[in-house]
Write a protein that holds these residues in place. Structure first.
Motif, PDB file in Angstrom:
ATOM      1  N   TYR A 105       0.872  -1.174   0.000  1.00  0.00           N
ATOM      2  CA  TYR A 105       0.000   0.000   0.000  1.00  0.00           C
ATOM      3  C   TYR A 105       0.912   1.227   0.000  1.00  0.00           C
ATOM      4  CZ  TYR A 105      -4.673  -1.970   0.861  1.00  0.00           C
ATOM      5  OH  TYR A 105      -5.882  -2.585   0.747  1.00  0.00           O
ATOM      6  N   TYR A 106       0.512   2.243  -0.754  1.00  0.00           N
ATOM      7  CA  TYR A 106       1.368   3.428  -0.902  1.00  0.00           C
ATOM      8  C   TYR A 106       0.556   4.689  -0.612  1.00  0.00           C
ATOM      9  CZ  TYR A 106       6.219   3.419  -2.487  1.00  0.00           C
ATOM     10  OH  TYR A 106       7.589   3.404  -2.534  1.00  0.00           O
ATOM     11  N   PRO A 107       0.122   4.876   0.642  1.00  0.00           N
ATOM     12  CA  PRO A 107      -0.687   6.059   0.941  1.00  0.00           C
ATOM     13  C   PRO A 107       0.122   7.333   0.771  1.00  0.00           C
ATOM     14  CG  PRO A 107       0.022   4.996   2.963  1.00  0.00           C
ATOM     15  CD  PRO A 107       0.414   4.087   1.838  1.00  0.00           C
ATOM     16  N   GLY A 108      -0.549   8.375   0.353  1.00  0.00           N
ATOM     17  CA  GLY A 108       0.124   9.660   0.191  1.00  0.00           C
ATOM     18  C   GLY A 108      -0.895  10.773   0.030  1.00  0.00           C
ATOM     19  N   ALA A 109      -0.425  11.983   0.097  1.00  0.00           N
ATOM     20  CA  ALA A 109      -1.278  13.159  -0.040  1.00  0.00           C
ATOM     21  C   ALA A 109      -0.610  14.162  -0.965  1.00  0.00           C
ATOM     22  CB  ALA A 109      -1.548  13.789   1.330  1.00  0.00           C
ATOM     23  N   VAL A 110      -1.439  15.032  -1.524  1.00  0.00           N
ATOM     24  CA  VAL A 110      -0.987  16.052  -2.475  1.00  0.00           C
ATOM     25  C   VAL A 110      -1.320  17.416  -1.900  1.00  0.00           C
ATOM     26  CG1 VAL A 110      -1.143  16.875  -4.862  1.00  0.00           C
ATOM     27  CG2 VAL A 110      -1.506  14.448  -4.356  1.00  0.00           C
ATOM     28  N   GLY A 111      -0.393  18.346  -2.050  1.00  0.00           N
ATOM     29  CA  GLY A 111      -0.623  19.680  -1.519  1.00  0.00           C
ATOM     30  C   GLY A 111      -0.291  20.769  -2.516  1.00  0.00           C
ATOM     31  N   LEU A 112      -1.125  21.805  -2.535  1.00  0.00           N
ATOM     32  CA  LEU A 112      -0.826  23.019  -3.300  1.00  0.00           C
ATOM     33  C   LEU A 112      -0.041  23.935  -2.383  1.00  0.00           C
ATOM     34  CD1 LEU A 112      -1.155  24.787  -5.832  1.00  0.00           C
ATOM     35  CD2 LEU A 112      -3.306  25.620  -4.839  1.00  0.00           C
ATOM     36  N   MET A 113       1.239  24.117  -2.693  1.00  0.00           N
ATOM     37  CA  MET A 113       2.132  24.815  -1.801  1.00  0.00           C
ATOM     38  C   MET A 113       2.074  26.334  -2.005  1.00  0.00           C
ATOM     39  SD  MET A 113       3.001  21.985  -0.530  1.00  0.00           S
ATOM     40  CE  MET A 113       4.255  22.427   0.676  1.00  0.00           C
ATOM     41  N   SER A 114       2.543  27.031  -1.011  1.00  0.00           N
ATOM     42  CA  SER A 114       2.510  28.497  -1.054  1.00  0.00           C
ATOM     43  C   SER A 114       3.634  29.083  -1.895  1.00  0.00           C
ATOM     44  CB  SER A 114       2.583  29.061   0.368  1.00  0.00           C
ATOM     45  OG  SER A 114       3.752  28.590   1.030  1.00  0.00           O
ATOM     46  N   GLU A 115       4.582  28.230  -2.304  1.00  0.00           N
ATOM     47  CA  GLU A 115       5.698  28.673  -3.132  1.00  0.00           C
ATOM     48  C   GLU A 115       6.083  27.547  -4.080  1.00  0.00           C
ATOM     49  OE1 GLU A 115       9.729  28.324  -1.046  1.00  0.00           O
ATOM     50  OE2 GLU A 115       8.351  28.591   0.649  1.00  0.00           O
ATOM     51  N   PRO A 116       6.795  27.857  -5.162  1.00  0.00           N
ATOM     52  CA  PRO A 116       7.205  26.796  -6.081  1.00  0.00           C
ATOM     53  C   PRO A 116       8.097  25.773  -5.383  1.00  0.00           C
ATOM     54  CG  PRO A 116       7.460  28.949  -7.113  1.00  0.00           C
ATOM     55  CD  PRO A 116       7.156  29.200  -5.671  1.00  0.00           C
ATOM     56  N   VAL A 117       7.861  24.505  -5.708  1.00  0.00           N
ATOM     57  CA  VAL A 117       8.681  23.437  -5.138  1.00  0.00           C
ATOM     58  C   VAL A 117       9.422  22.654  -6.217  1.00  0.00           C
ATOM     59  CG1 VAL A 117       7.249  23.142  -3.095  1.00  0.00           C
ATOM     60  CG2 VAL A 117       6.700  21.850  -5.148  1.00  0.00           C
ATOM     61  N   HIS A 118       9.006  22.792  -7.443  1.00  0.00           N
ATOM     62  CA  HIS A 118       9.593  22.006  -8.528  1.00  0.00           C
ATOM     63  C   HIS A 118      10.641  22.854  -9.254  1.00  0.00           C
ATOM     64  CE1 HIS A 118       9.990  19.246 -11.860  1.00  0.00           C
ATOM     65  NE2 HIS A 118       9.587  20.163 -12.723  1.00  0.00           N
ATOM     66  N   ASP A 119      11.900  22.383  -9.189  1.00  0.00           N
ATOM     67  CA  ASP A 119      12.965  23.091  -9.885  1.00  0.00           C
ATOM     68  C   ASP A 119      13.585  22.267 -11.011  1.00  0.00           C
ATOM     69  OD1 ASP A 119      14.332  21.205  -8.427  1.00  0.00           O
ATOM     70  OD2 ASP A 119      15.338  22.625  -7.099  1.00  0.00           O
TER      71      ASP A 119
END
Length: 542
Positions: free
Chosen positions: A322-336
């Motif tokens: 099982y691979y539980p996880g959550a997704v979040g809309l962050m307040s700043e960019p996280v993907h570089d």
């Protein structure tokens, strides 16, 4: 008919290690693989067809036609599946197996992972058991895998959690923006973090270059061969001895016996011709589903229910993760854009959680392809097409983070692999039939870790958090394990503490099938370590 010292079935993480160790020990080895031998150019980089997103196909094997499986769902309905359907529980095939396209997380299991029943008791309806061996038995082989195959990681942080005698050979991969943000969130919660250990060259190692931080790691082959697995390390060494013969695009149909003793295998070659080969020892390393299928199909007058199956244990206790996880809309960019993407994990919830059996690890995610972002990371109330969906992706692709990880599953004897009585593959071999479901305690643990993932995102600055709560299902997937579990008692296990099938002194298993429990971590380093251990035992005993 050709004769060898050892026949190894399956050239994946375990089989490649076993073949290499045995060849260097002076054994003549036949390695049979149902997939192809693939250079980097032979593994497509198609965003729509790969082992991370296989809705329209995948980029290695097996082929989509002629390799069915049957799923019996929770309502008792039967479904004939092709490889790109999720419930098929597909592992990539080819020389290197799933490790050619894996994310390469290289975790050791914790000492308590080998003693789950003693630590927690045995839940009703489960088949939870201790391993017949402990962490101390496996630790030297973990070290050997880390150094001979190549792992990068945080040696100091790891030593705080695992007894270890030697540092990792390489430091962890470069920390990216996502990892830095998630570490600040963990610090705010008072949670400790650890750099994710990876079978990836963070510096040049083993005669191959360092990672170039591309965005096509998991699901794809490495463009510079900086991702480490058995085929470019142990198997390459074994082949250099001249004592390994590799036969590809060949399907092993049966392990042959004479008077009950294993003597070799029968396989169908790439020209659809049946061939037989003899050996003193046979090692099965086809993955937990296919190894169980092969053992069950290897019937004879002495073994009417298949090899190692006198007590109806082969194929039972199927686990994945099982691979539980959550997704979040962050307040700043996280993907570089700095790959592979995963850098930071939380391991403190693997044990010691009130009213839970075991726990799990959660970590940040690999670089997410745009199609996977669309398929898995959009908010549930957002349309999946049209201007609104496109606008959200355009504005927020760099601001969405996902954290997830595997949980310690509680095995169930009813989650199993059998042979389907009607459906056969293109060679006429009965298809694997999958049935049952994960134990309810697994779902409770997954729910707990799902909540921890949301907490971590919130502390890291998420403005909005969403995800899919865990549900009861059959768990197999790319972390499949448990169908030929180790044990001292043949009545409740399939293999002994050396991964040797009960009742057969010359038949071994070198894949995740032997795992009694599958840990709260990615299992590949344990598969490799136990393959080192089993192959070493074969070389000494034979």
């Amino acid at each position: 008919m050709s004769t060898y010292d050892v026949i190894v079935v399956g050239a994946g993480a375990g089989g490649g290690v076993a073949a290499g160790v045995l060849a260097e020990a002076g054994k003549a080895v036949l390695l049979i693989e149902r997939g192809r031998e693939m250079a980097f150019e032979d593994v497509p980089r198609d965003h729509l067809r790969n082992h991370r997103y296989s809705r329209y196909g995948h980029n290695t094997g097996p082929s989509l036609e002629g390799n069915p499986r049957v799923l019996v769902d929770l309502d008792g309905h039967e479904h004939t599946l092709r490889q790109h359907e999720d419930a098929y529980q597909n592992n990539a095939t080819g020389v290197g197996g799933g490790a050619r396209v894996y994310g390469a997380q290289a975790w050791r299991y914790l000492p308590a992972d080998f003693e789950m029943a003693s630590t927690y008791g045995v839940p009703a309806g489960s088949s939870l058991a201790d391993w017949p061996i402990g962490y101390a038995d496996v630790a030297p082989y973990y070290e050997r895998a880390e150094w001979e195959i190549g792992v990068c990681g945080d040696s100091v942080g790891s030593a705080e959690r695992w007894p270890r005698d030697r540092d990792y050979p390489m430091p962890p991969v470069q920390l990216n923006r996502q990892g830095a943000l998630m570490r600040r969130g963990a610090e705010a919660l008072g949670w400790s973090t650890l750099a994710v250990p990876l079978l990836i060259n963070s510096t040049p190692y083993g005669g191959r270059p360092a990672c170039i931080h591309c965005q096509h790691c998991i699901g794809f082959a490495c463009p510079v061969d900086a991702k480490n697995d058995s085929q470019n390390t142990l198997l390459a060494r074994g082949r250099a001895t001249g004592r390994v013969e590799v036969v590809t695009e060949a399907m092993v149909e049966q392990v042959n016996t004479v008077g009950g003793r294993v003597v070799g295998v029968t396989y169908v070659d790439r020209d659809d011709k049946r061939q037989s080969a003899r050996a003193e020892v046979v090692v099965l390393a086809a993955g937990a589903i296919e190894t169980a299928r092969l053992m069950l199909n290897s019937v004879s007058s002495e073994h009417p229910h298949g090899l190692g199956n006198a007590h109806d244990q082969v194929g039972r206790n199927l686990q994945g993760h099982y691979y539980p996880g959550a997704v979040g809309l962050m307040s700043e960019p996280v993907h570089d854009g700095i790959g592979p993407g995963v850098t930071t994990a939380i391991t403190q919830f693997n044990h010691g959680n009130a009213d839970l059996i075991g726990g799990g690890m959660i970590a940040d995610e690999f670089v997410v392809l745009p199609i996977i972002f669309w398929a898995r990371n959009l908010p549930p109330d957002l349309p999946r097409w049209g201007a609104e969906a496109k606008g959200f992706m355009r504005d927020n692709y760099t601001r969405v983070a996902r954290v997830m990880g595997p949980v310690q599953e509680i095995p169930s004897p009813d989650a199993r692999v059998t042979l389907d009585p009607k459906v056969r593959d293109r060679w006429g071999i009965p298809a694997a039939r999958l049935s049952g479901a994960a134990h309810p305690e697994t779902v409770r643990t997954a729910e707990f870790m799902y909540a921890r993932a949301g907490e971590w995102l919130a502390a890291s600055g998420a403005q909005r958090i969403w995800g899919s709560p865990p549900k009861v299902k059959l768990s197999g997937g790319q972390h499949q394990a448990g169908t030929a579990r180790m044990g001292d008692d043949p009545a409740s296990s399939v293999t002994d503490r050396w991964s040797r099938v009960h009742g057969h002194d010359n038949l071994y298993v070198a894949d995740g099938s032997v795992h009694v429990t599958n840990g709260g971590f990615n299992p590949v380093l344990t598969i490799m370590a136990l393959a080192f251990r089993a192959a070493e035992h074969v070389s000494r005993a034979w």
